[in-house]
Enzyme design. Structure first.
Site, PDB file in Angstrom:
ATOM      1  N   PHE A   1       2.477  -0.077   0.139  1.00 42.58           N
ATOM      2  CA  PHE A   1       2.649  -1.420   0.668  1.00 42.58           C
ATOM      3  C   PHE A   1       1.815  -2.039   1.792  1.00 42.58           C
ATOM      4  O   PHE A   1       1.726  -3.293   1.857  1.00 42.58           O
ATOM      5  CB  PHE A   1       4.263  -1.772   1.025  1.00 42.58           C
ATOM      6  CG  PHE A   1       4.512  -1.064   2.200  1.00 42.58           C
ATOM      7  CD1 PHE A   1       4.530  -1.787   3.466  1.00 42.58           C
ATOM      8  CD2 PHE A   1       4.890   0.352   2.234  1.00 42.58           C
ATOM      9  CE1 PHE A   1       4.725  -1.115   4.661  1.00 42.58           C
ATOM     10  CE2 PHE A   1       5.104   0.857   3.658  1.00 42.58           C
ATOM     11  CZ  PHE A   1       5.331   0.308   4.706  1.00 42.58           C
TER      12      PHE A   1
ATOM     13  N   THR B   1       5.873   6.343  -8.055  1.00 43.32           N
ATOM     14  CA  THR B   1       5.261   4.950  -8.501  1.00 43.32           C
ATOM     15  C   THR B   1       4.217   5.180  -9.480  1.00 43.32           C
ATOM     16  O   THR B   1       4.092   4.426 -10.245  1.00 43.32           O
ATOM     17  CB  THR B   1       4.977   4.155  -7.285  1.00 43.32           C
ATOM     18  OG1 THR B   1       6.222   3.998  -6.212  1.00 43.32           O
ATOM     19  CG2 THR B   1       4.544   2.754  -7.745  1.00 43.32           C
TER      20      THR B   1
ATOM     21  N   LEU C   1       4.114  -1.452  -5.352  1.00 44.92           N
ATOM     22  CA  LEU C   1       4.180  -1.238  -4.103  1.00 44.92           C
ATOM     23  C   LEU C   1       5.021  -0.416  -3.556  1.00 44.92           C
ATOM     24  O   LEU C   1       6.226  -0.358  -4.015  1.00 44.92           O
ATOM     25  CB  LEU C   1       4.206  -2.330  -3.319  1.00 44.92           C
ATOM     26  CG  LEU C   1       3.137  -3.393  -3.388  1.00 44.92           C
ATOM     27  CD1 LEU C   1       3.455  -5.057  -2.521  1.00 44.92           C
ATOM     28  CD2 LEU C   1       1.680  -3.145  -3.130  1.00 44.92           C
ATOM     29  N   CYS C   2       4.558   0.969  -2.963  1.00 40.73           N
ATOM     30  CA  CYS C   2       5.477   1.980  -2.432  1.00 40.73           C
ATOM     31  C   CYS C   2       5.333   2.563  -1.337  1.00 40.73           C
ATOM     32  O   CYS C   2       4.176   2.132  -0.590  1.00 40.73           O
ATOM     33  CB  CYS C   2       5.457   2.892  -3.740  1.00 40.73           C
ATOM     34  SG  CYS C   2       3.802   3.859  -3.599  1.00 40.73           S
ATOM     35  N   SER C   3       5.813   3.435  -0.835  1.00 40.65           N
ATOM     36  CA  SER C   3       5.505   4.120   0.456  1.00 40.65           C
ATOM     37  C   SER C   3       4.651   5.472   0.306  1.00 40.65           C
ATOM     38  O   SER C   3       3.583   5.634   0.951  1.00 40.65           O
ATOM     39  CB  SER C   3       6.783   4.382   1.294  1.00 40.65           C
ATOM     40  OG  SER C   3       7.490   5.254   0.546  1.00 40.65           O
TER      41      SER C   3
END
Length: 101
Positions: free
Chosen positions: A39, A14, A7-9
């Site tokens: 996320f 990623t 999960l990332c922004s």
């Protein structure tokens, strides 16, 4: 098969980590599904995946997401900042598999 969701922004770095992790899993013949999402989609996937790895840039979300994951018996961990920055897919995969053991 174990399922890991990163999960990332934003998703750019990623996605590179996912590629490196997949390559390492293939080389080691580990049966694992590795994907990445923003996320904000966590709740849509909480039942589907076994482990959630957070990009260091959203580590502040760990406690919040772990509270949502606990009723499902799932773990949420933050990827080591150095491993993430170096896109060390092999080490991140090894750490993830240890968490799933």
């Amino acid at each position: 098969m174990k399922k890991i969701l990163l999960l990332c922004s934003a998703g750019m770095s990623t996605s590179m980590v996912v590629k490196k992790m997949r390559a390492s899993a293939e080389e080691k013949k580990v049966d694992v599904l590795i994907e990445a999402q923003g996320f904000e989609s966590f709740q849509d996937h909480v039942e589907e995946y076994d482990l959630f790895l957070l990009g260091p840039q959203i580590r502040f979300k760990k406690d919040e997401l772990q509270k949502l994951a606990t009723p499902y018996g799932k773990k949420v961990e933050v990827i080591d900042m150095v491993d993430y920055g170096m896109v060390n897919g092999e080490k991140i995969l090894t750490s993830a598999l240890a968490l799933l053991a």
